[in-house]
Structure formats: structure tokens, C-alpha cells
Enzyme design. Structure first.
Site, short mmCIF file in Angstrom:
data_model
loop_
_atom_site.label_atom_id
_atom_site.label_comp_id
_atom_site.label_asym_id
_atom_site.label_seq_id
_atom_site.Cartn_x
_atom_site.Cartn_y
_atom_site.Cartn_z
N CYS A 1 -12.43 10.21 -14.95
CA CYS A 1 -11.14 10.91 -15.09
C CYS A 1 -11.04 11.66 -16.42
CB CYS A 1 -9.99 9.91 -14.99
SG CYS A 1 -10.05 8.92 -13.50
N HIS B 1 -3.95 13.04 -17.82
CA HIS B 1 -4.51 12.57 -16.55
C HIS B 1 -3.41 11.81 -15.81
CE1 HIS B 1 -6.86 10.73 -13.55
NE2 HIS B 1 -6.81 9.52 -14.08
N ASN C 1 -3.90 10.43 -7.92
CA ASN C 1 -4.87 10.51 -9.02
C ASN C 1 -6.12 11.24 -8.50
OD1 ASN C 1 -7.03 9.96 -10.73
ND2 ASN C 1 -6.42 7.85 -11.14
O1 UT7 Z 1 -7.82 6.91 -13.47
C1 UT7 Z 1 -7.77 5.54 -13.66
C2 UT7 Z 1 -7.77 4.93 -12.29
N1 UT7 Z 1 -7.11 3.72 -12.06
C3 UT7 Z 1 -5.84 3.42 -12.43
O2 UT7 Z 1 -5.14 4.11 -13.10
C4 UT7 Z 1 -5.32 2.11 -11.89
C5 UT7 Z 1 -4.40 1.39 -12.81
N2 UT7 Z 1 -3.78 0.27 -12.10
C6 UT7 Z 1 -2.73 0.43 -11.27
O3 UT7 Z 1 -2.27 1.55 -11.09
C7 UT7 Z 1 -2.14 -0.78 -10.63
O4 UT7 Z 1 -2.78 -1.94 -11.14
C8 UT7 Z 1 -2.21 -0.78 -9.08
C9 UT7 Z 1 -1.31 0.30 -8.52
C10 UT7 Z 1 -3.64 -0.55 -8.60
C11 UT7 Z 1 -1.74 -2.11 -8.53
O5 UT7 Z 1 -0.41 -2.36 -9.00
P1 UT7 Z 1 -0.04 -3.76 -9.66
O6 UT7 Z 1 1.38 -3.71 -10.00
O7 UT7 Z 1 -1.02 -4.00 -10.78
O8 UT7 Z 1 -0.27 -4.74 -8.47
P2 UT7 Z 1 -1.22 -6.03 -8.39
O9 UT7 Z 1 -2.64 -5.63 -8.27
O10 UT7 Z 1 -0.83 -6.96 -9.50
O11 UT7 Z 1 -0.77 -6.64 -7.01
C12 UT7 Z 1 0.57 -7.14 -6.80
C13 UT7 Z 1 0.70 -7.53 -5.34
C14 UT7 Z 1 -0.45 -8.39 -4.84
O12 UT7 Z 1 0.08 -9.31 -3.92
P3 UT7 Z 1 0.36 -10.85 -4.37
O13 UT7 Z 1 -0.96 -11.37 -4.85
O14 UT7 Z 1 1.38 -10.75 -5.45
O15 UT7 Z 1 0.85 -11.47 -3.12
C15 UT7 Z 1 -1.33 -7.41 -4.11
O16 UT7 Z 1 -2.10 -8.01 -3.09
O17 UT7 Z 1 0.71 -6.35 -4.53
C16 UT7 Z 1 -0.30 -6.47 -3.52
N3 UT7 Z 1 -0.82 -5.14 -3.24
C17 UT7 Z 1 -0.26 -4.32 -2.34
N4 UT7 Z 1 0.79 -4.45 -1.53
C18 UT7 Z 1 1.12 -3.41 -0.76
C19 UT7 Z 1 -1.87 -4.51 -3.82
N5 UT7 Z 1 -2.00 -3.28 -3.30
C20 UT7 Z 1 -1.03 -3.13 -2.40
C21 UT7 Z 1 -0.64 -2.09 -1.53
N6 UT7 Z 1 0.43 -2.26 -0.74
N7 UT7 Z 1 -1.30 -0.91 -1.50
#
Ligand code: UT7
Length: 347
Positions: free
Chosen positions: A133, A274, A304
Site C-alpha cells: 500500500c 492511503h 482499500n
Molecule cells: O492497507 C492495510 C491493509 N489492512 C488494514 O488496514 C486492516 C486493518 N484492520 C482492520 O481494518 C480491522 O482489524 C478489520 C476491519 C479487518 C476487522 O475489524 P475489527 O474491529 O478489528 O474486528 P475483529 O477482527 O476484532 O473481529 C471482531 C468480530 C469477530 O467476532 P467475535 O470473535 O467477536 O465473535 C470476527 O469474527 O467480528 C467478526 N468479523 C466479522 N463479522 C462480520 C470479522 N470480520 C467480519 C465480517 N463481518 N466481515
């Protein structure tokens, strides 16, 4: 406010770097036609528009259709053609073409060579640059430095990624985030030495490589990783780790770049970042007290798009008249590697 490129007193010998200004003379972008909304995703996987919007700010993204000939080659070529038209330059006037991408179509030849050929950039050297990125901002720093040596006059830089080729369509953690896009800019030497980069940084910490990586075989996986559900050739991301890295790096990067330039954060007219996650952008902006209108955001429409996101924002911000000649504009990016980078311009 200090400006490292101000003219020296008459009679002083100036370093080569100060004798040439660098101007962004043209910008352009290109997007695939296909739109994938959050509701489209929730129709086939366990997610929802509400979850994606709240956690990321993304409402839709663009996806290439290979059957229509859409891909890095076509998007990158179109974005650069538009940037050249915007600059009023013929492709033959480019003396170098850099494509920032992690989704280039072939390793040999580089995709930039093919784009140069298709554009008719017959006098340009060409290479691909991989910094995920951060790729476009790394490339604009390199282009500027090469022009300041006096060895290059006109350099085209494309940032383009077709993330739909590498996301795991079954992995809800990362499929919701990414989209496809290309943007491009043409950089040119100018006698106006007030124009160009006044501070920049290119950073990497490979110890964090496993937080965001693209494995092709077992040997590419971190030691001790569970290999059961791995789909090789698909992006692997530890979302929370990348989130923590980005949220702490982004404000530090902006602050240290301002310190390097001897300016205050308030002096910057526009930040072009970004587009990774709206929560990352908002948290960082609020921590630095940057007003909402000074940080360009379009993640809601495109997600993204990796190396495509910064030049796509640049093209839109320019079309909307969000910066003017003489303004300070700061470009920032962070991503796989882990890498992070900034480029502060007097435009
Ligand atoms: O260019 C750089 C590229 N990458 C990034 O910028 C990524 C940076 N990270 C993020 O943007 C975030 O970490 C994410 C959007 C990927 C995830 O958000 P989060 O608030 O960190 O969620 P999490 O991974 O802590 O997951 C929270 C919950 C989990 O369920 P439980 O364990 O609490 O029951 C996940 O399984 O949300 C669940 N979950 C979803 N639910 C619905 C994870 N992905 C999804 C989804 N839809 N797509």
C-alpha cells in the site's frame, strides 16, 4: 515555516538538489466498471452492511472483470494516459515509468514495460516497484529524487492494484476491505525551485511481515502457522495487528515529517492518505487535531485499493479543487512489509 527549497543568496553554490524544482504536472485515474456492494457480499457470506460500514466505513468497492479485459495492465495504462493528457504531454516525453503494484500481471517482463509499450512511451525506462500500500508514495519520492539529480526530466508513476485477484473470497476478514483501482501522476523538472518535496520518509520493519502477506507455498508461511485452511496465492492478514500498527504509525509519521520540514501540522493544506479503514483515518486525524476537511477520504466508495488508493485520492482531490498552487500537501501511506512512508510537497 521553513522551506528547504527556497532560493539561496546570490553567489552561494547551491547543491544540485536545490537547483531543480519538481512539479506534479498531470494526474489521472481509472476504475473497473463492476461495483460490489456490502449487500452483494452479505448475500453469500456471513457478514452485513452494518458490520462492514461500522468497522471500516466502506460501502462498496470496484472489482475488475477479466472477461472484459480489465486488469492491472488496462487500468494502469488508462490512468497514465489520462495523466499524460492532463499534463499535455506525449508519451514519448516520459523518460521513466514506474508502476507501484503487488498484483502486476507478470514478473518478467515487468508490467510497467508492457504499459510503456502500449502507451508508446518509447523513450522511457520502466520498472515495477513493490511496497504494497506504500508503493505509490515510495515511487513519488524516488521519482522526485531522480529528477533532482538532473538525470531525469519527466517521470510517470502509476499506483495500481487489482486486489480482487488476491483476496480470499471466502475470508470475511479481508474480502470486505479491498477493491481495485489505479491512479497516476506525471512529475516534471521545473525552474521554480519552490516546488517539490520538502520532507519525506520511506520506512520498513520486516519483522512484521507475517501481519500482511501473500504466500505461494508452505515455505512462505510463518513458522508454526496452522496450514489447514490456507489458500496459497491469497492474501493473509492479521487485521487487529495491522490496525494497531496503522493507528500508532500514522500520527507519528505525520508529526515527524512536519518536524523534518520545520512546519506545523496546521500548515498543511491537505493530507492525502492511503485509504485503509475509516476508523484508522479518523482516530489519527483526531489525535493530531486535523480538521475533517483537510484529510481526503473516499474509502466509502472504493475500499482499500492498496497502491491505487493514494493516486486515486490525488486525482479526485485535484478535480474538486481541494488544493492550490503553492499549498503544502502531504501524502502518507502504510501497509504490507510492514512499510510506511510520507511525502510532503509544495505543489
Ligand atoms: O492497507 C492495510 C491493509 N489492512 C488494514 O488496514 C486492516 C486493518 N484492520 C482492520 O481494518 C480491522 O482489524 C478489520 C476491519 C479487518 C476487522 O475489524 P475489527 O474491529 O478489528 O474486528 P475483529 O477482527 O476484532 O473481529 C471482531 C468480530 C469477530 O467476532 P467475535 O470473535 O467477536 O465473535 C470476527 O469474527 O467480528 C467478526 N468479523 C466479522 N463479522 C462480520 C470479522 N470480520 C467480519 C465480517 N463481518 N466481515
Amino acid at each position: 515555516m521553513s522551506n528547504a527549497t527556497t532560493a539561496a543568496d546570490p553567489g552561494t553554490i547551491m547543491p544540485a538538489t536545490a537547483r531543480v524544482g519538481v512539479e506534479i504536472v498531470g494526474v489521472g485515474s481509472a476504475l473497473p466498471e463492476g461495483v460490489l456492494t456490502n449487500n452483494d457480499l452479505s448475500a453469500y457470506m456471513d457478514t452485513s452492511d452494518e458490520w462492514i460500514t461500522q468497522r471500516t466505513g466502506i460501502r462498496q468497492r470496484r472489482y475488475c472483470d477479466p472477461d472484459k479485459g480489465e486488469g492491472v495492465l488496462s487500468l494502469g495504462r488508462t490512468a497514465m494516459r489520462r495523466a499524460l493528457e492532463d499534463a499535455g504531454l506525449d508519451p514519448s516525453e516520459l523518460d521513466l515509468l514506474i508502476l507501484a503494484s503487488v498484483t502486476g500481471e507478470t514478473r518478467c517482463p515487468s508490467t510497467s514495460c508492457k504499459i510503456a509499450a502500449e502507451l508508446g512511451a518509447v523513450n522511457a525506462g520502466a520498472f515495477d516497484l513493490m511496497a504494497a500500500c506504500s508503493g505509490f508514495v515510495y515511487s513519488m519520492n524516488i521519482a522526485s529524487a531522480l529528477i533532482r539529480t538532473g538525470e531525469h526530466r519527466t517521470i510517470g508513476v502509476i499506483g495500481c492494484d487489482v486486489m480482487s485477484n488476491i483476496v480470499d473470497i471466502a475470508d470475511r476478514n479481508n474480502v470486505v476491505l479491498f477493491g481495485d483501482a489505479a491512479g497516476a501522476a506525471v512529475f516534471r523538472a521545473t525552474d521554480d525551485t519552490s516546488k517539490g518535496i520538502i520532507a519525506s520518509q520511506m520506512c520498513a520493519d520486516g519483522r512484521g511481515w507475517a501481519d500482511l502477506h501473500l504466500p505461494y507455498a508452505e515455505r512462505d508461511m510463518p513458522e508454526g502457522a496452522d496450514l489447514c485452511d490456507i489458500r496459497y496465492g491469497r492474501l493473509q492478514m492479521r487485521g487487529r495487528e495491522v490496525f494497531k500498527f496503522a493507528v500508532s504509525t500514522f500520527p507519528r509519521l505525520i508529526e515527524s515529517t512536519c518536524v523534518q520540514a520545520g512546519i506545523g501540522v496546521d500548515d498543511v493544506a491537505l493530507f492525502i492518505s492511503h485509504q485503509s479503514n475509516l476508523r484508522i483515518l479518523d482516530a489519527s486525524r483526531e489525535r493530531l487535531g486535523i480538521p475533517e476537511e483537510k484529510l481526503y477520504v473516499n474509502i466509502q466508495d472504493y475500499g482499500n485499493s492498496s497502491a491505487g488508493s493514494v493516486p486515486l485520492c490525488l486525482d479526485e482531490a485535484r478535480a474538486k479543487g481541494l488544493y492550490h498552487a503553492g499549498d503544502l500537501v502531504m501524502f502518507v501511506a502504510f501497509g504490507g512489509g510492514l512499510t510506511w512512508t510520507s511525502s510532503l510537497w509544495r505543489v
